[in-house]
Design a protein around this motif. Sequence first.
Motif, short mmCIF file in Angstrom:
data_model
loop_
_atom_site.label_atom_id
_atom_site.label_comp_id
_atom_site.label_asym_id
_atom_site.label_seq_id
_atom_site.Cartn_x
_atom_site.Cartn_y
_atom_site.Cartn_z
N GLY A 27 0.81 -1.21 0.00
CA GLY A 27 0.00 0.00 0.00
C GLY A 27 0.84 1.26 0.00
O GLY A 27 0.54 2.22 -0.70
N ARG A 28 1.92 1.21 0.79
CA ARG A 28 2.80 2.38 0.81
C ARG A 28 3.48 2.57 -0.53
O ARG A 28 3.68 3.69 -0.98
N ARG A 29 3.87 1.44 -1.17
CA ARG A 29 4.49 1.57 -2.49
C ARG A 29 3.53 2.16 -3.49
O ARG A 29 3.89 3.00 -4.31
N LEU A 30 2.25 1.72 -3.45
CA LEU A 30 1.27 2.26 -4.39
C LEU A 30 1.02 3.74 -4.14
O LEU A 30 0.90 4.54 -5.08
N ARG A 31 0.92 4.09 -2.82
CA ARG A 31 0.72 5.51 -2.53
C ARG A 31 1.92 6.34 -2.93
O ARG A 31 1.79 7.48 -3.38
N GLY A 32 3.11 5.78 -2.78
CA GLY A 32 4.30 6.52 -3.18
C GLY A 32 4.44 6.62 -4.69
O GLY A 32 4.99 7.60 -5.20
N ALA A 33 3.93 5.62 -5.40
CA ALA A 33 4.04 5.64 -6.87
C ALA A 33 2.94 6.46 -7.52
O ALA A 33 3.07 6.84 -8.69
N ALA A 34 1.85 6.73 -6.79
CA ALA A 34 0.72 7.46 -7.39
C ALA A 34 1.13 8.83 -7.91
O ALA A 34 0.77 9.19 -9.04
N PRO A 35 1.87 9.66 -7.15
CA PRO A 35 2.28 10.96 -7.72
C PRO A 35 3.11 10.83 -8.98
O PRO A 35 2.97 11.62 -9.92
N LEU A 36 3.97 9.78 -9.03
CA LEU A 36 4.77 9.59 -10.23
C LEU A 36 3.91 9.22 -11.42
O LEU A 36 4.14 9.67 -12.55
N LEU A 37 2.89 8.39 -11.18
CA LEU A 37 2.00 7.99 -12.27
C LEU A 37 1.20 9.19 -12.79
O LEU A 37 0.98 9.33 -13.99
N TRP A 38 0.77 10.05 -11.87
CA TRP A 38 0.03 11.25 -12.30
C TRP A 38 0.93 12.24 -13.02
O TRP A 38 0.49 12.96 -13.93
N ALA A 39 2.19 12.30 -12.61
CA ALA A 39 3.11 13.27 -13.22
C ALA A 39 3.67 12.80 -14.55
O ALA A 39 4.13 13.61 -15.35
N PRO A 41 2.28 11.53 -17.46
CA PRO A 41 1.73 12.03 -18.74
C PRO A 41 2.09 13.48 -19.05
O PRO A 41 2.56 13.75 -20.16
N PRO A 42 1.92 14.45 -18.10
CA PRO A 42 2.31 15.82 -18.46
C PRO A 42 3.80 15.97 -18.72
O PRO A 42 4.21 16.74 -19.59
N VAL A 43 4.64 15.22 -17.99
CA VAL A 43 6.08 15.30 -18.23
C VAL A 43 6.42 14.75 -19.61
O VAL A 43 7.25 15.31 -20.34
N ALA A 47 8.06 16.85 -22.63
CA ALA A 47 9.29 16.42 -23.28
C ALA A 47 9.12 16.30 -24.79
O ALA A 47 10.01 16.68 -25.56
N VAL A 48 7.96 15.79 -25.24
CA VAL A 48 7.76 15.56 -26.67
C VAL A 48 7.54 16.88 -27.42
O VAL A 48 8.11 17.12 -28.48
N PHE A 49 6.70 17.75 -26.85
CA PHE A 49 6.27 18.94 -27.58
C PHE A 49 7.10 20.19 -27.29
O PHE A 49 7.00 21.17 -28.01
#
Length: 303
Positions: A27-39, A41-43, A47-49
């Motif tokens: 659970g802690r890993r998922l909560r810690g990875a959630a901000p990275l998953l949200w960030a 797509p915009p990153v 980078a592409v555009f």
Amino acid sequence: MTTDLTPCTAPTTTPDVHAARPGARRGRRLRGAAPLLWAAPPVALLAVFFLYPLALVVRQSVQPDTGGVSLKPYADVFASPAFREALWTTVWLALASTAGCLVLGFLLALVIAFVPFPGARAVARFIDVFLSFPSFLITLALLFVYGRTGLANGLWTGATGAPDGPFAFLTTPWGVLLAEVTYFTPFVMRPLLAAFAQLDTAQLEAAGSLGARAPRIVRQVIWPEALPALAAGGSLVLVLCLNEFGIVLFTGAKGVTTLPMLVYGKAILESDYPGACVVAVVNVLISVGLYGLYRVVSRRAGA
């Protein structure tokens, strides 16, 4: 025969702390990875555009037409009189336009905020709409009024019979300056009106009751409140003026070459892509530096 009256207690079981730990860790890993998953797509989009095309421009700026990697394009551009003239024109036009916007924006914001007249609220709302207008639209309107075949010259030739009118300044640096001041002044007025809306009117009334005249009230009461908004708005206008392309192009001022116009000329007219990329990199560095200054000023001003 004795009876055991001791109450029967159910055997107690202690929770297996070690068994619950893997789930808690997951659970802690998922909560810690959630901000990275949200960030992600915009990153990725950034980078592409943006970052990838910018990297291509920087790479092209160090690749001369002869091949290889060299700083020769930078040396050629920096040694060019056209680049130095364009840099000077860009800087003085941006500084003069910013100064004009600050003076005119402060005076107009004072009138709208503190001088009662019919339609003051409508004018303040129109400023918000004006901010969405493209710059070439304002320049086109000025051409209709002050162009060689515009309204002002038409009235002059109709009244005097002269073949040409006297208004020909739009194709000069002064025409570009007028167009930039006209377009960017609302960018100064908007934060000023917001600051004036938060000003305590009791201070103005107290100053007036003590016999202070309008110039003194403006200098001692209104001016300190306006300084943060002026600093933030002026910094933003300076950055925008340095990168303005449409106004210079639509005024037809052939003798006015700014850095964005130099990029256009080298890339489209001369096919000098390394030189165009060098000028673009210089323009980006100046803009990013001034934007950092704008962020610092805005943060300190609370705007």
